[in-house]
Design an enzyme around this catalytic site. Structure first.
Site, PDB file in Angstrom:
ATOM      1  N   GLN A 255       0.828  -1.193   0.000  1.00 44.31           N
ATOM      2  CA  GLN A 255       0.000   0.000   0.000  1.00 44.31           C
ATOM      3  C   GLN A 255       0.865   1.246   0.000  1.00 44.31           C
ATOM      4  O   GLN A 255       0.615   2.207  -0.730  1.00 44.31           O
ATOM      5  CB  GLN A 255      -0.906  -0.008   1.236  1.00 44.31           C
ATOM      6  CG  GLN A 255      -2.089   0.900   1.100  1.00 44.31           C
ATOM      7  CD  GLN A 255      -2.885   0.559  -0.136  1.00 44.31           C
ATOM      8  OE1 GLN A 255      -3.202  -0.602  -0.383  1.00 44.31           O
ATOM      9  NE2 GLN A 255      -3.181   1.536  -0.947  1.00 44.31           N
ATOM     10  N   HIS A 258       2.243   2.883  -3.213  1.00 43.60           N
ATOM     11  CA  HIS A 258       1.343   3.543  -4.166  1.00 43.60           C
ATOM     12  C   HIS A 258       1.597   5.044  -4.242  1.00 43.60           C
ATOM     13  O   HIS A 258       1.567   5.639  -5.312  1.00 43.60           O
ATOM     14  CB  HIS A 258      -0.128   3.319  -3.793  1.00 43.60           C
ATOM     15  CG  HIS A 258      -0.703   2.096  -4.422  1.00 43.60           C
ATOM     16  ND1 HIS A 258      -0.705   1.900  -5.778  1.00 43.60           N
ATOM     17  CD2 HIS A 258      -1.302   1.000  -3.889  1.00 43.60           C
ATOM     18  CE1 HIS A 258      -1.277   0.736  -6.062  1.00 43.60           C
ATOM     19  NE2 HIS A 258      -1.641   0.165  -4.940  1.00 43.60           N
ATOM     20  N   GLU A 322     -10.539   0.837   2.636  1.00 43.16           N
ATOM     21  CA  GLU A 322     -10.700   0.377   1.255  1.00 43.16           C
ATOM     22  C   GLU A 322     -10.352  -1.116   1.165  1.00 43.16           C
ATOM     23  O   GLU A 322     -11.134  -1.908   0.673  1.00 43.16           O
ATOM     24  CB  GLU A 322      -9.774   1.191   0.336  1.00 43.16           C
ATOM     25  CG  GLU A 322      -9.866   0.812  -1.120  1.00 43.16           C
ATOM     26  CD  GLU A 322      -8.736   1.419  -1.947  1.00 43.16           C
ATOM     27  OE1 GLU A 322      -7.754   1.918  -1.355  1.00 43.16           O
ATOM     28  OE2 GLU A 322      -8.835   1.384  -3.187  1.00 43.16           O
ATOM     29  N   HIS A 323      -9.172  -1.480   1.645  1.00 38.05           N
ATOM     30  CA  HIS A 323      -8.764  -2.887   1.691  1.00 38.05           C
ATOM     31  C   HIS A 323      -8.599  -3.313   3.142  1.00 38.05           C
ATOM     32  O   HIS A 323      -8.038  -2.558   3.936  1.00 38.05           O
ATOM     33  CB  HIS A 323      -7.395  -3.094   1.025  1.00 38.05           C
ATOM     34  CG  HIS A 323      -7.331  -2.634  -0.398  1.00 38.05           C
ATOM     35  ND1 HIS A 323      -6.831  -1.406  -0.753  1.00 38.05           N
ATOM     36  CD2 HIS A 323      -7.697  -3.245  -1.549  1.00 38.05           C
ATOM     37  CE1 HIS A 323      -6.885  -1.275  -2.069  1.00 38.05           C
ATOM     38  NE2 HIS A 323      -7.414  -2.372  -2.580  1.00 38.05           N
ATOM     39  N   ASP A 356      -5.726  -6.854  -6.277  1.00 40.23           N
ATOM     40  CA  ASP A 356      -5.324  -5.735  -7.135  1.00 40.23           C
ATOM     41  C   ASP A 356      -5.193  -6.174  -8.587  1.00 40.23           C
ATOM     42  O   ASP A 356      -5.394  -5.386  -9.494  1.00 40.23           O
ATOM     43  CB  ASP A 356      -3.964  -5.185  -6.683  1.00 40.23           C
ATOM     44  CG  ASP A 356      -4.075  -4.355  -5.416  1.00 40.23           C
ATOM     45  OD1 ASP A 356      -5.194  -3.940  -5.083  1.00 40.23           O
ATOM     46  OD2 ASP A 356      -3.031  -4.131  -4.759  1.00 40.23           O
ATOM     47  N   HIS A 415     -53.917  12.271  -9.940  1.00 42.31           N
ATOM     48  CA  HIS A 415     -53.394  10.922  -9.679  1.00 42.31           C
ATOM     49  C   HIS A 415     -54.555   9.978  -9.358  1.00 42.31           C
ATOM     50  O   HIS A 415     -54.608   8.844  -9.830  1.00 42.31           O
ATOM     51  CB  HIS A 415     -52.432  10.939  -8.480  1.00 42.31           C
ATOM     52  CG  HIS A 415     -51.072  11.470  -8.791  1.00 42.31           C
ATOM     53  ND1 HIS A 415     -50.839  12.774  -9.124  1.00 42.31           N
ATOM     54  CD2 HIS A 415     -49.842  10.860  -8.808  1.00 42.31           C
ATOM     55  CE1 HIS A 415     -49.527  12.955  -9.333  1.00 42.31           C
ATOM     56  NE2 HIS A 415     -48.906  11.807  -9.141  1.00 42.31           N
TER      57      HIS A 415
END
Lengths: 424, 424
Positions: A255, A258, A322-323, A356, A415
């Site tokens: 991670q 990145h 996220e992960h 990934d 209606h």
């Protein structure tokens, strides 16, 4: 790595705070670029590509010849790996098709939902030093399965005005043929508003830097649907005595490499593990080409020591990573208790890099706490659901009086009348 | 009603153009109100309620006693109708549950998706002359089925600081007990940011006027998920010789009575039908309490005469109406060809008001062309999907080399290492 030992519950939100993503200062620039694109179309795109990407491209569309060359030139081993990943992604996303089920809510009142592909979708693939061809697969394959009639891909050209062969190969695997050498804000503008050569898309997908993100947020307000809000990538690892420090260190570094703003969190009940992981990370880090980036990310990373599994689950659900990697005893039972996360990796042999790239799950996932309310990309992201109903004459006789009563109570008499007339 | 006879294809976009929804001028006010709410919390809410709703409310939360009174006092006939509608909505949305399916993409590589309820959701129900209790059911029932742990409802108080009994009854049907007498921008702010008494929600739902819409768009940029972008309500009717002018007129008026900005379109291959519908609408209009509103909406409404079914389908898919009524021969076959619409009503006995209230389908639908990319509200809207994967030691031996190759090609060596270490 900052270490927190047995922090009190009320301090968790502060410990878990992410860097705030404020795009407001970028919005003025984005607004200006967008209005230029709406006015000048292709000419504006060309100008911005010159300005931002330092290359002048007269015709931004990639030719069939360029695609074919890329397909031919790519290393066969890499092609094979891309093909295997594509197969797995395909299997996982095909399984997301939902059956068309008709529900007769009352006699003569049939209702159903149908999932229909979004007609024209735009995929943005970032360029730079490591062009993310894996993202082409992650977006292009579900688009293909959904049956989107037109898929357009934009990605920034390199200095020589070319696109990396692996991206073009991955696109060809997804049957994407409409590809433009356009990046950044101008790519989002071209797809969201259309130009003389690029038709407007119905929905935009894909990651990008903070400029691309700001541009997507801007167009999402009134002009074009987007996949989800984006932020820096994140991983949280839950670990106990049964975790392997080598694996945990490698996952945290995955991670961290990145980008310097990557969010890395280790949550554990085992103090020794924290020490071991930090030691091993030091060793692994030295061998990494991107060690500078990873080191920077690690400065903001956190190791949190907690009392028990109960606390670990609560903290993770509060953070909504996220992960999430679960390297604990009975990892599958722990996974059942996770209610906020993008993608969960269970056990010691499920690294984040599997998801990934190649296991089949999607890697486009909600960050920045959006996992509390957003799903990652899936087949659904490329479809919309249309509801249908077919009521018979007998059906309206049963349902009509209910409609009349409710419409009258809401003082909507036309209606009501639409039911009354049909019951006569 | 403006009539267009056999317009050329290239003139369709202009004919179908909707009034542009520009909220930018409202955003400054919204930003100001929001920052005040973030600073002053409950005190700011109370101040804005005084200012906008002309009533001073010290404690905005509706008491159990108030709810109980409303439940007791409501007309039994209306209760019964609400119950029937609720049953149908429940049946239709329960059927949207998806099975939990594990996919083994490769031996030892198991992946699955799980749909998990969003924990805390906020429902906004507009007030005004006709409080929309039906919207309480349309949002509250799927939230209940999804299993959202906390559902909060905000709705503006009337002049006496009360909420209409029908809204409280509908809320009780959905087991909603956390209800606040707060409307407008300040309701969106209270739910999106939280105050001393109202906890922040994870996602906001519900219709509202242009201020509420602007507020939702504002918070969606960085702070809170929302259901979908909103715009004025719309209906398109596709009709041929087999349509009943009385029914068509009633359906068009149903839409027109919603508001002066309602979008009403009749598309037909039968010129006589246009004349008949206009005549009948004139008669029906006279009997309507909201005839002034409906007349105003009709001024901007359009009747479009086309050559054949082919053209009708193309035009509808280009327009992407929120509601579509198909009153033609073989209406079900025509419905199969619709790719852009929110909710489709098939045949002469399926009025839009059935779906608005009671057939079971949801009435919170994409407007303003968003039906090209957005679904209406469904069970999915109250859930997010989390992906899971569990890889065995044997699994990583098969998948690992693929991960290694792909990670290396993207120059992410820590990603590669996370696989390599596990294969040792």
């Amino acid at each position: 790595m900052k270490i927190y030992r047995y922090p009190l519950f009320n301090s968790w939100p502060a410990i878990l705070r992410r860097p705030s993503a404020d795009y407001s200062e970028k919005l003025d620039t984005v607004r200006e670029v967008m209005s230029k694109i709406r006015e000048d179309g292709d000419a504006a795109i060309r100008e911005y590509t010159k300005q931002f990407d330092k290359v002048d491209i007269a015709d931004s569309q990639v030719t069939a010849d360029e695609i074919e060359k890329a397909v031919r030139s790519l290393d066969p081993g890499l092609k094979h790996a891309i093909n295997i990943a594509a197969q797995n992604i395909d299997k996982f996303h095909v399984a997301q098709k939902i059956p068309h089920r008709v529900v007769e809510t009352m006699p003569g009142v049939k209702c159903w939902q149908k999932s229909v592909a979004i007609e024209r979708v735009g995929l943005y693939i970032p360029g730079g030093s490591a062009p993310l061809f894996s993202t082409v697969l992650m977006l292009g394959i579900p688009a293909m399965i959904a049956g989107c009639r037109e898929v357009v891909l934009c990605t920034p050209p390199g200095k020589e005005g070319k696109i990396t062969p692996a991206i073009l190969y991955a696109a060809s695997v997804c049957h994407i043929t409409e590809i433009y050498k356009i990046g950044g804000i101008q790519a989002i503008g071209a797809m969201a508003y259309g130009t003389e050569t690029i038709r407007k898309v119905d929905k935009l997908f894909g990651p990008g830097n903070s400029w691309v993100t700001a541009a997507k947020q801007f167009v999402a307000m009134a002009d074009c649907a987007i996949d989800m809000p984006a932020g820096p990538s994140e991983v949280a690892v839950m670990a106990d005595l049964t975790a392997n420090p080598e694996f945990v260190a490698a996952d945290l570094l995955s991670q961290a490499e990145h980008g310097p703003d990557s969010q890395v969190i280790l949550v554990t009940t085992d103090e020794q593990l924290i020490n071991d992981v930090i030691t091993v990370m030091g060793t692994q880090l030295k061998a990494l080409p991107r060690s500078a980036t990873a080191s920077k990310a690690l400065e903001n990373s956190r190791a949190i020591l907690l009392n028990d599994m109960e606390e670990m689950v609560s903290l993770i659900n509060l953070y909504a990573p996220e992960h999430l990697i679960i390297a604990t005893r009975d990892a599958d039972l722990v996974a059942d208790r996770i209610s906020n996360a993008g993608s969960v990796f269970i056990g010691n042999y499920s690294p984040e890099s599997a998801g990934d790239y190649a296991s089949g799950t999607n890697h486009t996932l909600p960050t920045n706490g959006w996992a509390k309310s957003f799903s990652g990309i899936g087949l659904d992201s490329f479809c919309k659901k249309i509801t249908f109903q077919e009521i018979t004459r007998a059906g309206i006789m049963v349902l009509g009086p209910v409609i009349e009563q409710l419409a009258e109570a809401e003082q909507l008499f036309a209606h009501k009348n639409a039911a009354t007339l049909r019951m006569k």
